[in-house]
Motif scaffolding. Structure first.
Motif, PDB file in Angstrom:
ATOM      1  N   ASN A   1     -11.413   6.842  -9.971  1.00 40.90           N
ATOM      2  CA  ASN A   1     -12.579   7.698 -10.239  1.00 40.90           C
ATOM      3  C   ASN A   1     -12.316   8.779 -11.279  1.00 40.90           C
ATOM      4  N   THR A   2     -11.042   9.162 -11.445  1.00 33.54           N
ATOM      5  CA  THR A   2     -10.716  10.190 -12.420  1.00 33.54           C
ATOM      6  C   THR A   2     -11.174   9.796 -13.835  1.00 33.54           C
TER       7      THR A   2
ATOM      8  N   GLU B   1     -15.282  10.859 -15.947  1.00 38.32           N
ATOM      9  CA  GLU B   1     -15.655  11.858 -16.957  1.00 38.32           C
ATOM     10  C   GLU B   1     -15.063  11.539 -18.321  1.00 38.32           C
TER      11      GLU B   1
ATOM     12  N   TYR C   1      -7.317  17.651 -19.264  1.00 40.72           N
ATOM     13  CA  TYR C   1      -8.338  17.048 -18.411  1.00 40.72           C
ATOM     14  C   TYR C   1      -9.485  18.015 -18.130  1.00 40.72           C
TER      15      TYR C   1
ATOM     16  N   LYS D   1     -19.423  18.381 -19.915  1.00 39.67           N
ATOM     17  CA  LYS D   1     -20.567  19.063 -19.319  1.00 39.67           C
ATOM     18  C   LYS D   1     -21.494  19.618 -20.411  1.00 39.67           C
TER      19      LYS D   1
ATOM     20  N   LEU E   1     -13.478  17.836 -19.016  1.00 40.36           N
ATOM     21  CA  LEU E   1     -14.581  18.050 -18.064  1.00 40.36           C
ATOM     22  C   LEU E   1     -15.573  19.065 -18.615  1.00 40.36           C
TER      23      LEU E   1
END
Lengths: 587, 78
Positions: free
Chosen positions: A36-37, A40, A6, A14, A10
Motif C-alpha cells: 500500500n505504501t 501515493e 517519502y 496532496k 506525500l
C-alpha cells in the motif's frame, strides 16, 4: 535528480491533487503482499504528468479473483510474490520433492493463465516477474526456489499477451541491493517486505509505462555547457583547457554523455543548449573543438546569453512549440537546477552528479526511459525538420518572480577590507577572472600584499554564502586614492567569479563600497571599463550603477560619480556584513 | 533545523492527512481516526527515512502516540 523523501512526496501529491483534474485514470494494484505504501508514489507520478488517478487495491492475496473484478481499470499492476506462496507450503521449500515443486509450479502457471485471460480487455497490465530476492542465494548450486523462479519467468515471457508488460522486479531489487530493498521486520508484522527505497526505484522502472499511458514522453533535452557538456568553463579556461575527450580521465564522462545525447538526437529527441556564456565562445567550441561529439547539426536551438535560464527555457518551449512538461533540463549548478524547479516546476530537472564519474550512468538511469525510442527513420530526420520549420519569435517574456526566487536563496555577503589571510585567493581571482572583470588587471600575491600595507589602497573582498553553501571569496574591488586629490578615489579593479553572476551580488557589493567611501569623507569616485574579448557583458555596469561618462573610446569607457549624488541600491534579498578593516585608515 | 517535535508533527500530519494544528503531544492512535495499520506502517517508514534511523522491531508496535514517538526518536537520533 533530487530525490524527494517519502513525506515530501506525500505533501507534493496532496498539493497536486488539488490542481490535477479531468477524466479519472483508474489504477488497480493486485498483490499477495502488502504494497500500500506505493499508492501515493503512483498517484504522485501520474499527477505530475497531468493525469488524474484513482488508485485502488485488490484484496490481499486474491489476485486471480480480483483480476476479473478490476479488469475494467485503465492500468492493473500485479505483485505476485513467491514469499507468501512459499510460506503457505508446509515444510521447508528446499526440502520439497521434485513432484511437490512441480505441483506448485503447475498451480502458479494455471493462475497466470487465468489472470492473463481475465485481464485480456484491460488496456495495460504490468506483471512483475518473479524474484528469488527473499530467499538465500545458491551461489554454487542453484536452489529449488531459484530454478522455479527461472522457469516461471520463462513461462511468463512465452505466454505474455500484447497488453501485458513484464517488469523485471529482480533487477529493481538488485539495483539497490537486497539489503536495502527488503525489510523483514515488516514482512513479519504486516506482510510488507518492501522498503521505501525499493518503491522509489520501482517507480523509476515503471516510468516508461506511466509516460506511455499518460501520453507524456519527453521530447527535448536542454543542456547547460560548462561542466555539463565538457569539463571546465569555456569563458575562463578557454578552448585548450576544457575537456570532453574519450581519452582523458576528466573529459571521458562528458564524452559519454555527449555520445548518448547524439544517439537520442538521431532518434528524434530535440537537443537544445541553454548556457550563461558569451555566444561566440560556445559557438567556437561547437564548430572547432576537435573532441566534441555534438555538433551544430545535432542541436535544434541554442540560448547562450546572460538571461536567467527560466526565461530561456520558456522561450525554448514556445519556439519549439512543445509543452514545458516534455522538456528535461540538465545543469551542474544547484542554483540553476533549483531555479528551474521553483520557477518552471513542469520541467524535469537533472543535476550533474558531484561525482562526475557517475554522470553518464546516472544520466542514463534517470533519463533514458523518459523518451520514446521506438523511433523510425522519419523521426531521425525530425531534428533537421524542426530546424527548418520553426520560426524564432523575438519577443521576450520576463516574469517577476525571479526576485522571489532570489530572495529564497538567502544570499549573504561578508565583506572584508584588506583581508590578509586570503591574499592568495585574492591574487588568484585577479589572475583568473575574465568575464565579470571591468579592467582585467592581473596582480601577483606580492603586489596584493603590498597594496594591503599601502594607506592609499583599499582591497575589498566578498565571501558569499547562500542556502546551498559557501561560494567562498568570489568578488574583489580594489580602490586607490587619487594622488592629486585626497577627496577622490578610483576603482582600479572590480571583478567577480562567473559562478555567482545573475544574483545582483555585484550591485550590492559596489553599493557597499560606494557608501563606505562616502562615509570615509571621499567626494568623487572614478572608474573605468576596459574592453577585452571576454568582458562584453559588463560594459554597461557602471552606467547601471549611476556613474556618468567622462570619456568613451573604442577600448573602453571612463566614468565618475559624485558621492553626494549617489542613490543607493536597495537589494532587499541580500544580507551583508562588514568585517571592518584590518588596517584602520584615517582620513 | 526544526525541532524534533515540530518535524514529527509535520510528518504525522502528512501521513495521516490531517491539519498540523490537530496534532499535539497528546495525539494518539485513539485521537486520530485515520491511524490504521497501513498508515502505521507508512508512519514508521517515513519516520525512519526522515530521521535516518532504524526503529527496533520490538518498538514498532508500541509507537502509538506522539510522546512515545518523540521519545524513541530522541533516543535514536544522536
Amino acid at each position: 535528480m533530487v530525490e524527494l523523501k517519502y513525506t515530501q512526496i506525500l505533501q507534493e501529491n496532496k498539493i497536486l491533487k488539488e490542481k490535477v483534474s479531468g477524466e479519472p485514470f483508474r489504477v488497480a494494484i493486485l498483490s499477495n503482499i502488502t504494497v500500500n505504501t506505493i499508492k501515493e508514489l503512483i498517484e504522485y507520478d501520474l499527477r505530475r504528468n497531468g493525469v488524474n488517478p484513482i488508485v485502488e487495491f485488490g484484496n490481499f492475496d486474491n489476485i486471480v479473483q480480483d483480476s476479473l473484478e478490476y479488469a475494467d481499470h485503465n492500468l492493473v499492476i500485479i505483485f505476485f510474490d513467491l514469499q507468501t506462496l512459499v510460506d503457505n507450503i508446509p515444510g521447508y521449500f528446499e526440502g520439497l520433492s521434485d513432484d511437490k515443486v512441480d505441483q506448485v509450479e503447475k498451480r502458479i502457471m494455471g493462475e497466470i493463465d487465468l489472470i492473463f485471460s481475465n485481464l485480456k480487455t484491460t488496456a495495460t497490465v504490468v506483471f512483475n516477474k518473479f524474484t528469488s530476492g527473499f530467499f538465500p542465494s545458491g551461489f554454487i548450486k542453484i536452489t529449488k526456489i531459484e530454478s522455479l523462479v527461472d522457469r516461471l519467468n520463462r513461462y511468463l515471457t512465452t505466454s505474455c499477451p500484447m497488453n501485458v508488460e513484464l517488469l523485471d522486479l529482480g533487477k529493481v531489487v538488485g539495483d539497490i541491493g537486497i539489503g536495502q530493498a527488503i525489510d523483514v521486520r515488516f514482512y513479519y508484522s504486516s506482510k510488507a517486505p518492501y522498503t521505501i527505497p525499493l518503491f522509489k526505484k520501482y517507480m523509476e522502472a515503471i516510468k516508461p509505462i506511466i509516460l506511455r499511458v499518460s501520453g507524456k514522453f519527453k521530447k527535448a533535452l536542454v543542456f547547460d555547457c560548462d561542466n555539463t557538456l565538457w569539463k571546465g568553463v569555456i569563458g575562463e579556461d578557454g578552448m585548450d583547457k576544457i575537456e570532453m575527450s574519450s581519452t582523458s580521465v576528466a573529459g571521458r564522462p562528458y564524452f559519454e554523455v555527449q555520445r548518448i545525447a547524439k544517439f537520442l538526437s538521431e532518434r528524434g529527441v530535440m537537443i537544445c543548449i541553454c548556457s550563461k556564456n558569451n555566444a561566440d565562445d560556445v559557438e567556437d567550441v561547437f564548430l572547432n573543438h576537435k573532441d566534441m561529439v555534438l555538433r551544430n547539426e545535432d542541436i535544434i536551438l541554442k540560448k547562450v546569453n546572460w538571461i536567467d535560464k527560466a526565461t530561456n527555457i520558456r522561450e525554448i518551449s514556445r519556439e519549439l512549440n512543445i509543452g514545458l512538461e516534455s522538456i528535461i533540463f540538465i545543469d551542474d549548478s544547484a542554483m540553476e537546477t533549483d531555479l528551474i524547479r521553483q520557477q518552471v516546476p513542469e520541467i524535469t530537472v537533472f543535476q550533474v552528479p558531484a561525482a562526475v564519474h557517475e554522470y553518464p550512468k546516472s544520466f542514463l538511469n534517470s533519463l533514458y526511459n523518459l523518451f520514446d525510442l521506438s523511433g523510425t527513420e522519419e523521426d531521425r530526420k525530425r531534428t533537421t525538420l524542426y530546424k527548418e520549420q520553426f520560426v524564432r519569435q523575438s519577443e521576450t517574456s520576463k516574469f517577476e518572480s525571479i526576485e522571489d526566487y532570489l530572495s529564497s536563496l538567502d544570499i549573504f555577503l561578508s565583506i572584508t577590507l584588506n583581508d590578509k589571510v586570503n591574499i592568495g585567493r585574492i591574487a588568484q581571482l585577479t589572475q583568473k577572472t575574465n568575464q565579470f572583470n571591468l579592467t582585467t588587471i592581473r596582480y601577483s600575491e606580492a603586489q596584493i600584499a603590498e597594496y594591503m600595507e599601502d594607506h592609499g589602497t583599499m582591497i575589498f573582498s566578498v565571501f558569499i554564502k547562500d542556502k546551498f553553501g559557501d561560494s567562498g571569496i568570489t568578488a574583489i574591488c580594489i580602490v586607490k586614492e587619487d594622488p592629486t586629490n585626497n577627496k577622490a578615489v578610483f576603482i582600479d579593479s572590480f571583478l567577480m567569479s562567473c559562478r555567482i553572476i545573475g544574483r545582483n551580488i555585484e550591485v550590492c557589493f559596489l553599493d557597499f563600497v560606494l557608501r563606505y567611501l562616502k562615509d570615509r569623507g571621499y567626494e568623487n569616485v572614478l572608474a573605468t571599463y576596459r574592453r577585452t574579448q571576454k568582458n562584453g557583458q559588463v560594459e554597461s555596469f557602471y552606467e547601471k550603477m549611476g556613474f556618468k561618462f567622462q570619456a568613451v573610446g573604442d577600448d573602453g569607457k571612463d566614468y565618475f560619480i559624485i558621492l553626494s549624488e549617489y542613490v543607493p541600491f536597495e537589494i532587499a534579498y541580500i544580507r551583508s556584513e562588514f568585517n571592518g578593516s584590518l588596517k584602520i585608515k584615517s582620513t | 533545523m526544526e525541532s524534533i517535535e515540530k518535524r514529527i508533527s509535520l510528518l504525522m500530519s502528512t501521513v495521516f492527512e490531517i491539519p498540523e494544528s490537530e496534532i499535539s503531544v497528546n495525539s494518539s492512535i485513539d485521537t486520530i481516526d485515520s491511524w490504521d495499520s497501513i498508515r502505521h506502517l507508512n508512519l514508521i517508514l517515513a519516520l525512519e527515512e526522515e530521521f535516518g534511523i532504524v526503529i527496533p522491531d520490538e518498538e514498532v508496535g508500541n509507537l502509538v502516540n506522539f510522546k512515545l514517538i518523540e521519545l524513541i526518536i530522541t533516543e535514536n537520533v544522536k
